[in-house]
Design a protein around this motif. Structure first.
Motif, PDB file in Angstrom:
ATOM      1  N   GLU A  51      20.789  70.869  39.732  1.00 24.88           N
ATOM      2  CA  GLU A  51      20.659  69.763  40.688  1.00 24.88           C
ATOM      3  C   GLU A  51      21.043  68.466  40.006  1.00 24.88           C
ATOM      4  O   GLU A  51      20.530  68.132  38.934  1.00 24.88           O
ATOM      5  CB  GLU A  51      19.225  69.680  41.209  1.00 24.88           C
ATOM      6  CG  GLU A  51      19.015  68.586  42.246  1.00 24.88           C
ATOM      7  CD  GLU A  51      17.606  68.571  42.805  1.00 24.88           C
ATOM      8  OE1 GLU A  51      16.916  67.528  42.636  1.00 24.88           O
ATOM      9  OE2 GLU A  51      17.182  69.598  43.361  1.00 24.88           O
ATOM     10  N   LYS A  86      22.585  66.925  44.688  1.00 27.93           N
ATOM     11  CA  LYS A  86      23.407  68.065  45.095  1.00 27.93           C
ATOM     12  C   LYS A  86      23.338  69.156  44.029  1.00 27.93           C
ATOM     13  O   LYS A  86      23.377  68.883  42.829  1.00 27.93           O
ATOM     14  CB  LYS A  86      24.864  67.652  45.282  1.00 27.93           C
ATOM     15  CG  LYS A  86      25.798  68.816  45.636  1.00 27.93           C
ATOM     16  CD  LYS A  86      27.228  68.361  45.814  1.00 27.93           C
ATOM     17  CE  LYS A  86      28.170  69.569  45.990  1.00 27.93           C
ATOM     18  NZ  LYS A  86      27.783  70.404  47.148  1.00 27.93           N
ATOM     19  N   CYS A 112      28.749  66.151  38.283  1.00 23.56           N
ATOM     20  CA  CYS A 112      28.457  66.477  39.680  1.00 23.56           C
ATOM     21  C   CYS A 112      29.742  66.411  40.508  1.00 23.56           C
ATOM     22  O   CYS A 112      30.437  65.386  40.496  1.00 23.56           O
ATOM     23  CB  CYS A 112      27.422  65.501  40.244  1.00 23.56           C
ATOM     24  SG  CYS A 112      27.058  65.769  41.998  1.00 23.56           S
ATOM     25  N   LYS A 134      30.002  66.098  43.610  1.00 21.88           N
ATOM     26  CA  LYS A 134      29.847  65.223  44.772  1.00 21.88           C
ATOM     27  C   LYS A 134      29.933  63.751  44.396  1.00 21.88           C
ATOM     28  O   LYS A 134      30.728  62.999  44.973  1.00 21.88           O
ATOM     29  CB  LYS A 134      28.504  65.493  45.465  1.00 21.88           C
ATOM     30  CG  LYS A 134      28.275  64.607  46.692  1.00 21.88           C
ATOM     31  CD  LYS A 134      26.953  64.904  47.363  1.00 21.88           C
ATOM     32  CE  LYS A 134      26.741  63.988  48.572  1.00 21.88           C
ATOM     33  NZ  LYS A 134      25.440  64.258  49.238  1.00 21.88           N
TER      34      LYS A 134
END
Length: 224
Positions: free
Chosen positions: A15, A21, A53, A55
């Motif tokens: 995470e 995300k 990440c 995202k």
């Protein structure tokens, strides 16, 4: 999605600490450079442990236990930053199929900075036992100067521009560098020769700055 476990790595859902995300990341239990030569530099520049990440682009570095094996350096490293017990892992490498690793160096390392320094020492072709002792000598040398430097940190580095010891006196906010020049190399060779059998076995797991201080204290006659 279930975790798929391979012989040397597995994927884990992580995470992102910034956006939350979850995405997959490869965790390495065993890093064998003979088997995966592309991992050599990724360990040294830490890119193997960098999680980005997909995202938001946030980057973080993961710190986890793993076994590192590099045959051309005769090197086995147990990296256990969480303070875990590596007894079972060490015993597993004493099986007959690992007989070829009997003459390897075995080191237990707990901190990332120490991992990178050990790799630098072995990449340069030096014995980390002697290098740690040299760091104690450098610390005493700096403290004895007209303007004393009380180096709380001394680190060996290896690069294309040359080998060196970097030091820092955090109390005075001073730092500097001593190149591993011909004179330094002669000192290394003299120590390697003169300390001889007084050095611990090459498979002693923990060769640390604390060990070196104790060694010098217990063998002052060898440094007279």
């Amino acid at each position: 999605m279930e975790t798929v476990k391979h012989a040397d790595h597995y994927n884990r859902n992580l995470e992102c600490p910034a956006c939350g995300k979850k995405s997959r990341f490869k965790i390495w239990d065993r890093i064998q450079i003979d088997k995966n030569p592309e991992l050599r530099d990724k360990v040294r520049d830490l890119s193997l442990f960098r999680f980005q990440c997909p995202k938001c682009g946030h980057e973080t570095y993961l710190d986890y236990d793993f076994l590192y094996i590099q045959s051309n350096l005769r090197l086995v490293i147990y990296y256990a930053p969480g303070g875990g017990d590596v007894t079972n892992m060490h015993q597993s490498l004493q099986k007959p199929e690992y007989e070829f690793m009997k003459a390897f160096r075995y080191r237990l390392i707990r901190q990332r900075a120490q991992l990178l320094e050990k790799l630098a020492i072995f990449d340069a072709g030096y014995d980390d036992r002697v290098i740690e002792i040299m760091k104690v000598m450098i610390q005493s040398f700096l403290a004895a100067q007209a303007s004393p430097i009380h180096a709380s940190l001394i680190e060996f580095t290896h690069s294309e521009s040359g080998d060196a010891f970097h030091f820092a006196d955090q109390s005075q906010q001073k730092s500097g560098m001593l190149p591993f020049n011909d004179s330094m190399h002669q000192t290394y060779q003299a120590l390697e020769r003169d300390l001889g059998e007084a050095l611990p076995p090459d498979d002693m797991l923990e060769i640390t700055p604390q060990w070196a201080v104790s060694f010098v204290k217990d063998h002052q006659d060898l440094f007279a």
